[in-house]
Design a protein around this motif. Structure first.
Motif, PDB file in Angstrom:
ATOM      1  N   GLY A   1      33.122  35.870  36.811  1.00 50.60           N
ATOM      2  CA  GLY A   1      33.953  36.967  36.396  1.00 50.60           C
ATOM      3  C   GLY A   1      33.154  38.061  35.769  1.00 50.60           C
ATOM      4  O   GLY A   1      32.076  37.859  35.264  1.00 50.60           O
ATOM      5  N   GLY A   2      33.689  39.270  35.809  1.00 54.12           N
ATOM      6  CA  GLY A   2      33.046  40.379  35.152  1.00 54.12           C
ATOM      7  C   GLY A   2      31.831  40.878  35.875  1.00 54.12           C
ATOM      8  O   GLY A   2      31.116  41.710  35.369  1.00 54.12           O
ATOM      9  N   GLY A   3      31.548  40.394  37.066  1.00 56.00           N
ATOM     10  CA  GLY A   3      30.352  40.798  37.773  1.00 56.00           C
ATOM     11  C   GLY A   3      30.454  42.142  38.441  1.00 56.00           C
ATOM     12  O   GLY A   3      29.470  42.703  38.858  1.00 56.00           O
ATOM     13  N   GLY A   4      31.630  42.688  38.546  1.00 60.81           N
ATOM     14  CA  GLY A   4      31.796  43.992  39.149  1.00 60.81           C
ATOM     15  C   GLY A   4      32.003  43.910  40.643  1.00 60.81           C
ATOM     16  O   GLY A   4      32.742  44.675  41.206  1.00 60.81           O
ATOM     17  N   ASN A  10      38.914  47.393  46.466  1.00 56.54           N
ATOM     18  CA  ASN A  10      40.045  47.886  45.698  1.00 56.54           C
ATOM     19  C   ASN A  10      39.930  47.333  44.271  1.00 56.54           C
ATOM     20  O   ASN A  10      39.787  46.128  44.079  1.00 56.54           O
ATOM     21  N   PRO A  11      39.990  48.211  43.242  1.00 57.96           N
ATOM     22  CA  PRO A  11      39.817  47.719  41.868  1.00 57.96           C
ATOM     23  C   PRO A  11      40.854  46.679  41.466  1.00 57.96           C
ATOM     24  O   PRO A  11      40.562  45.771  40.704  1.00 57.96           O
ATOM     25  N   LYS A  12      42.059  46.804  41.993  1.00 61.48           N
ATOM     26  CA  LYS A  12      43.095  45.826  41.660  1.00 61.48           C
ATOM     27  C   LYS A  12      42.726  44.454  42.218  1.00 61.48           C
ATOM     28  O   LYS A  12      42.903  43.430  41.561  1.00 61.48           O
ATOM     29  N   ASP A  13      42.165  44.427  43.441  1.00 63.04           N
ATOM     30  CA  ASP A  13      41.729  43.156  44.026  1.00 63.04           C
ATOM     31  C   ASP A  13      40.571  42.557  43.240  1.00 63.04           C
ATOM     32  O   ASP A  13      40.525  41.355  43.003  1.00 63.04           O
ATOM     33  N   MET A  14      39.633  43.417  42.819  1.00 62.97           N
ATOM     34  CA  MET A  14      38.492  42.954  42.028  1.00 62.97           C
ATOM     35  C   MET A  14      38.979  42.317  40.725  1.00 62.97           C
ATOM     36  O   MET A  14      38.572  41.215  40.357  1.00 62.97           O
ATOM     37  N   LEU A  15      39.878  43.018  40.038  1.00 59.23           N
ATOM     38  CA  LEU A  15      40.392  42.486  38.776  1.00 59.23           C
ATOM     39  C   LEU A  15      41.197  41.216  38.986  1.00 59.23           C
ATOM     40  O   LEU A  15      41.116  40.287  38.193  1.00 59.23           O
ATOM     41  N   LYS A  16      41.980  41.174  40.044  1.00 57.73           N
ATOM     42  CA  LYS A  16      42.771  39.974  40.325  1.00 57.73           C
ATOM     43  C   LYS A  16      41.841  38.782  40.540  1.00 57.73           C
ATOM     44  O   LYS A  16      42.089  37.691  40.026  1.00 57.73           O
ATOM     45  N   ASP A  17      40.748  38.998  41.290  1.00 57.82           N
ATOM     46  CA  ASP A  17      39.770  37.921  41.496  1.00 57.82           C
ATOM     47  C   ASP A  17      39.207  37.448  40.159  1.00 57.82           C
ATOM     48  O   ASP A  17      39.139  36.252  39.881  1.00 57.82           O
ATOM     49  N   ASP A  18      38.777  38.408  39.341  1.00 60.88           N
ATOM     50  CA  ASP A  18      38.179  38.055  38.053  1.00 60.88           C
ATOM     51  C   ASP A  18      39.177  37.402  37.110  1.00 60.88           C
ATOM     52  O   ASP A  18      38.900  36.368  36.508  1.00 60.88           O
ATOM     53  N   LEU A  19      40.344  38.024  36.965  1.00 59.71           N
ATOM     54  CA  LEU A  19      41.286  37.594  35.931  1.00 59.71           C
ATOM     55  C   LEU A  19      42.158  36.409  36.330  1.00 59.71           C
ATOM     56  O   LEU A  19      42.596  35.652  35.467  1.00 59.71           O
ATOM     57  N   MET A  20      42.414  36.252  37.609  1.00 61.36           N
ATOM     58  CA  MET A  20      43.302  35.161  38.036  1.00 61.36           C
ATOM     59  C   MET A  20      42.537  33.975  38.622  1.00 61.36           C
ATOM     60  O   MET A  20      43.053  32.864  38.641  1.00 61.36           O
ATOM     61  N   THR A  21      41.321  34.196  39.112  1.00 62.02           N
ATOM     62  CA  THR A  21      40.546  33.111  39.711  1.00 62.02           C
ATOM     63  C   THR A  21      39.453  32.627  38.767  1.00 62.02           C
ATOM     64  O   THR A  21      39.366  31.441  38.469  1.00 62.02           O
ATOM     65  N   ASP A  22      38.632  33.557  38.270  1.00 60.83           N
ATOM     66  CA  ASP A  22      37.505  33.173  37.416  1.00 60.83           C
ATOM     67  C   ASP A  22      37.917  32.906  35.970  1.00 60.83           C
ATOM     68  O   ASP A  22      37.465  31.946  35.361  1.00 60.83           O
ATOM     69  N   ARG A  23      38.752  33.752  35.399  1.00 63.77           N
ATOM     70  CA  ARG A  23      39.067  33.657  33.984  1.00 63.77           C
ATOM     71  C   ARG A  23      39.732  32.350  33.577  1.00 63.77           C
ATOM     72  O   ARG A  23      39.458  31.843  32.486  1.00 63.77           O
ATOM     73  N   PRO A  24      40.618  31.767  34.368  1.00 65.43           N
ATOM     74  CA  PRO A  24      41.217  30.501  33.924  1.00 65.43           C
ATOM     75  C   PRO A  24      40.191  29.396  33.664  1.00 65.43           C
ATOM     76  O   PRO A  24      40.489  28.433  32.961  1.00 65.43           O
ATOM     77  N   LEU A  25      38.998  29.550  34.191  1.00 65.98           N
ATOM     78  CA  LEU A  25      37.944  28.569  33.953  1.00 65.98           C
ATOM     79  C   LEU A  25      37.223  28.827  32.636  1.00 65.98           C
ATOM     80  O   LEU A  25      36.413  28.023  32.202  1.00 65.98           O
ATOM     81  N   SER A  81      49.648  38.029  28.787  1.00 66.20           N
ATOM     82  CA  SER A  81      50.540  39.177  28.930  1.00 66.20           C
ATOM     83  C   SER A  81      49.731  40.447  29.202  1.00 66.20           C
ATOM     84  O   SER A  81      50.114  41.271  30.047  1.00 66.20           O
ATOM     85  N   ASP A  82      48.614  40.609  28.484  1.00 72.08           N
ATOM     86  CA  ASP A  82      47.738  41.767  28.717  1.00 72.08           C
ATOM     87  C   ASP A  82      47.194  41.759  30.140  1.00 72.08           C
ATOM     88  O   ASP A  82      47.109  42.808  30.779  1.00 72.08           O
ATOM     89  N   ILE A  83      46.830  40.587  30.643  1.00 71.79           N
ATOM     90  CA  ILE A  83      46.310  40.470  32.013  1.00 71.79           C
ATOM     91  C   ILE A  83      47.377  40.908  33.008  1.00 71.79           C
ATOM     92  O   ILE A  83      47.098  41.693  33.922  1.00 71.79           O
ATOM     93  N   ARG A  84      48.602  40.424  32.820  1.00 68.97           N
ATOM     94  CA  ARG A  84      49.680  40.825  33.732  1.00 68.97           C
ATOM     95  C   ARG A  84      49.894  42.331  33.687  1.00 68.97           C
ATOM     96  O   ARG A  84      50.103  42.973  34.716  1.00 68.97           O
ATOM     97  N   ALA A  85      49.834  42.912  32.489  1.00 73.69           N
ATOM     98  CA  ALA A  85      50.018  44.359  32.353  1.00 73.69           C
ATOM     99  C   ALA A  85      48.902  45.115  33.075  1.00 73.69           C
ATOM    100  O   ALA A  85      49.171  46.081  33.802  1.00 73.69           O
ATOM    101  N   ILE A  86      47.660  44.686  32.893  1.00 69.94           N
ATOM    102  CA  ILE A  86      46.527  45.337  33.559  1.00 69.94           C
ATOM    103  C   ILE A  86      46.690  45.270  35.068  1.00 69.94           C
ATOM    104  O   ILE A  86      46.490  46.259  35.776  1.00 69.94           O
ATOM    105  N   LEU A  87      47.056  44.113  35.570  1.00 73.06           N
ATOM    106  CA  LEU A  87      47.188  43.942  37.014  1.00 73.06           C
ATOM    107  C   LEU A  87      48.379  44.710  37.588  1.00 73.06           C
ATOM    108  O   LEU A  87      48.423  44.947  38.796  1.00 73.06           O
ATOM    109  N   ASN A  88      49.317  45.115  36.743  1.00 65.33           N
ATOM    110  CA  ASN A  88      50.465  45.890  37.200  1.00 65.33           C
ATOM    111  C   ASN A  88      50.278  47.397  37.064  1.00 65.33           C
ATOM    112  O   ASN A  88      51.181  48.158  37.418  1.00 65.33           O
ATOM    113  N   PHE A  89      49.113  47.821  36.541  1.00 62.18           N
ATOM    114  CA  PHE A  89      48.854  49.265  36.473  1.00 62.18           C
ATOM    115  C   PHE A  89      48.903  49.856  37.867  1.00 62.18           C
ATOM    116  O   PHE A  89      48.404  49.244  38.822  1.00 62.18           O
TER     117      PHE A  89
END
Length: 102
Positions: A1-4, A10-25, A81-89
């Protein structure tokens, strides 16, 4: 995560990968910056060691250490909640936020 990742992605796809796939670990109270070494989109980092110290200090002072665990769970829910808000921007707002964090 956070690798850019791929700058053309698409920035939304990048963030979704980081925040929903990598971050739970990761530790649930970690901060997050999309490029790892730049500004945080998800602030408020609290390490496991800090939480352990607060739990011990609370018990030493006669408090209930379970209250610390309850607060930690609240903070973790807040991060989710913050993650969901970011991903809904909207995509344009998200690009602006990412550029400001860079």
């Amino acid at each position: 995560g956070g690798g850019g990742g791929d700058p053309t992605k698409n920035p939304k796809d990048m963030l979704k990968d980081d925040l929903m796939t990598d971050r739970p670990l990761m530790w649930p109270l970690s901060c997050y910056g999309p490029k790892g070494d730049e500004g945080n989109l998800l602030g408020g980092d609290t390490s496991f060691e800090e939480l352990r110290w607060v739990t011990g200090a609370t018990a030493t002072r006669g408090g209930d250490p379970r209250a610390v665990a309850t607060a930690m769970q609240e903070y973790a829910r807040g991060k989710e909640s913050d993650i969901r808000a970011i991903l809904n921007f909207p995509i344009n707002q998200l690009r602006t936020v990412l550029e400001a964090a860079a």
